[in-house]
Write an enzyme that holds these catalytic residues in place. Sequence first.
Site, PDB file in Angstrom:
ATOM      1  N   GLU A  69       0.760  -1.040  -0.148  1.00  0.00           N
ATOM      2  CA  GLU A  69       0.192  -0.067   0.179  1.00  0.00           C
ATOM      3  C   GLU A  69       0.970   1.099   0.205  1.00  0.00           C
ATOM      4  OE1 GLU A  69      -3.108  -0.310  -0.138  1.00  0.00           O
ATOM      5  OE2 GLU A  69      -4.092   1.585   0.429  1.00  0.00           O
ATOM      6  N   ASP A 104      -4.304  11.446   8.417  1.00  0.00           N
ATOM      7  CA  ASP A 104      -3.170  11.083   8.985  1.00  0.00           C
ATOM      8  C   ASP A 104      -2.795  11.592  10.011  1.00  0.00           C
ATOM      9  OD1 ASP A 104      -2.160   8.648   7.154  1.00  0.00           O
ATOM     10  OD2 ASP A 104      -2.529  10.474   5.594  1.00  0.00           O
ATOM     11  N   TYR A 133     -11.073  -2.009   3.423  1.00  0.00           N
ATOM     12  CA  TYR A 133     -10.137  -1.585   4.423  1.00  0.00           C
ATOM     13  C   TYR A 133     -11.135  -1.543   5.599  1.00  0.00           C
ATOM     14  CZ  TYR A 133      -6.078   1.051   6.228  1.00  0.00           C
ATOM     15  OH  TYR A 133      -5.156   1.461   7.031  1.00  0.00           O
TER      16      TYR A 133
END
Lengths: 411, 273
Positions: free
Chosen positions: B48, B59, B174
């Site tokens: 990834e 993030d 995911y």
Amino acid sequence: MTIIEEQTHSKFEYDGAYIGQYGGQFVPQILVPALEQLEQAFEQAIDDRGFLDELNKLLNDYAGRPTPLTECQTFGRNENCRIFLKREDLLHGGAHKTNQVLAQALLAKRMGKGRIIAETGAGQHGVATALACALLGLKATIYMGKKDCDRQSPNVFRMRLMGAEVIPVDNGSASLKDAINEALRDWAANYDDTHYLLGTAAGPHPFPKMVKRFQQVIGEEAKQQVLQQTGQLPDAVIACVGGGSNAIGIFTDFIPDEDVRLIGVEPAGHGLDSDAHGATLLRGTEGIIHGARTHTLQTEEGQIIESHSVSAGLDYPAVGPEHVHLMTSGRAEYVGITDDEALQAFQELSHAEGIIPALESSHALAYAKKLSQQVTEETVLLVNLSGRGDKDLSHVMSILESNQKESSNAL
Amino acid sequence: MRYSKMFQQVRNEGHLAYIPFVVIGDPNEELSLEIIDQLVTNGADGLELGLAFSDPVADGPVIQQSILRPLANQFSVSSGLRLVAKVREKYPQLPIGLLIYANLVFAQGIKSFFNQCCNAGIDSILIADCPVKESKLFAGAAEESGIDLVFIAPPDANDETLQQIANTSKGYTYVLSRKGITGTEVAASKASTEFLGKLRNFGSPPLVQGFGISKPQHVFDAAKAGVDGIITGSAIVNLINRHYNTPQIMLEHIGDYVRTIAQAAHTNHAQSA
């Protein structure tokens, strides 16, 4: 006839999360339930008499609405032109920000969320959030770029004085956009008990729609006041645009009045064709940033570029999606005013009218002055004086001093 | 194709797929390729790869550093894709996913971006700030280019959303076991079997868990909960942040770490269960 009217009207209404092709909810999946909960609470609240009464009571008795409309005695005045100022500078907190902050803080309580997070650039939205949280007994955490904390230390002190926690953000460009990023990250982890009180008419749906709804009181009042004082609608409504909340607030009630020009004034910084400005609408391109499809300053590959403006409140590389729609549909026009022109208007209004405007609002004033010199028929201009300039005093003082030094050196 | 083959193979052995994450081009082009070699030779089943973006809202601080470093070195999106193409050339069978923010896909034209990715040999794209309800903006271009769009399933999503995610996500889904952003500060909790079961019943592609997975124990927990694979990001990126000035030490640490996690993933979980 009626059908046509309906169509023209609906062009400027939200269709779900979008206005025209702009807006949407481009956020990590994890935040979608928080946005949906907020949207639901917002739609219910604005139909609830009890909520609106409580909000209006706060706006009137605590914040000082309605704000006056003041006609300039000498600023920009000539035989053809009268300029009227909507005095949001007199609102508690010193700027229009308080209108929608009180509303969102009440909404947070309604959703049972006891903690508020917010971003702030110059500190005005942070101050408004801190005061609303102090008033309503909510815990406030304010994210502020490290650079801005240093530039605006009195506002940091104000927020802390009213009980808010101020967290300096040191990553990225350490300014407003990074403060928004950090607030979004906090929200992603804490939305169960935390409301993100976004400060402008940008960001993911429902923020642009909600902030507009809670700021449109500015235009509603101003329309009545202009009618009362002049017997006519204004020929143009002028407001500065950073994220766009004060502009959408004063524009909204005039959108159906097609003869009224709506003029948004963007920060042209060192010039629209320089690389230091914040003119997102005039010089930016379509992109996806902070949750919305809108205009942004970016490289060809899509990296967001830092903006520049002498006014921290306009120093933002994106803009609310509704302004993009108003621009592309032709309903509103957008122009640029440079740092120098704004500084000039800042001093002129102070001198001429005894009103020290915020540097943000000085952009709108500078354009009104320009326009007043061009008109050939009797013209009424309505300017949103969105905030007062006390917060800018030390900043302006240091700029003027260094300009003076430069010019005396040149001699 | 590469994903289904890989997941089939891993499943046959009772293993979990291990998909490590790094940012392409960090700390520089050359070392980035060496890091990827470390990941693959020490047991990665897929990759990834993050593409640097100026405003990475999903993030945490660790990955932010890694994302901003290439940008500070003027590393461009096109150099990123060129680098991925090199990885593809070297590892023709390896599933390669791109993790990216919406504006990078949007800015140069969505179709053109997907075509460039296709030419670079990318199998899947996960757009961190595109929830499934906004997927239609990208879905057409993805399908035309044959690239799988991957979506994230959060632990508290309602059934309607889970159904939509299961039906829309391609290649893999995911899955998260906790809220928040990337990072090891808050460890993953064990995903609920009910949540994973729902996704499977709704027809989801293989389930890969990320966010907060950094230790072998997290891998065993994930296996018990019933996922098909795991992603570690911040733990590796942390090693890059700490040691990028001493490349040999950095590469050794990364190799050791990846081997440890790969060992945990490549245990016969079916037997131990």
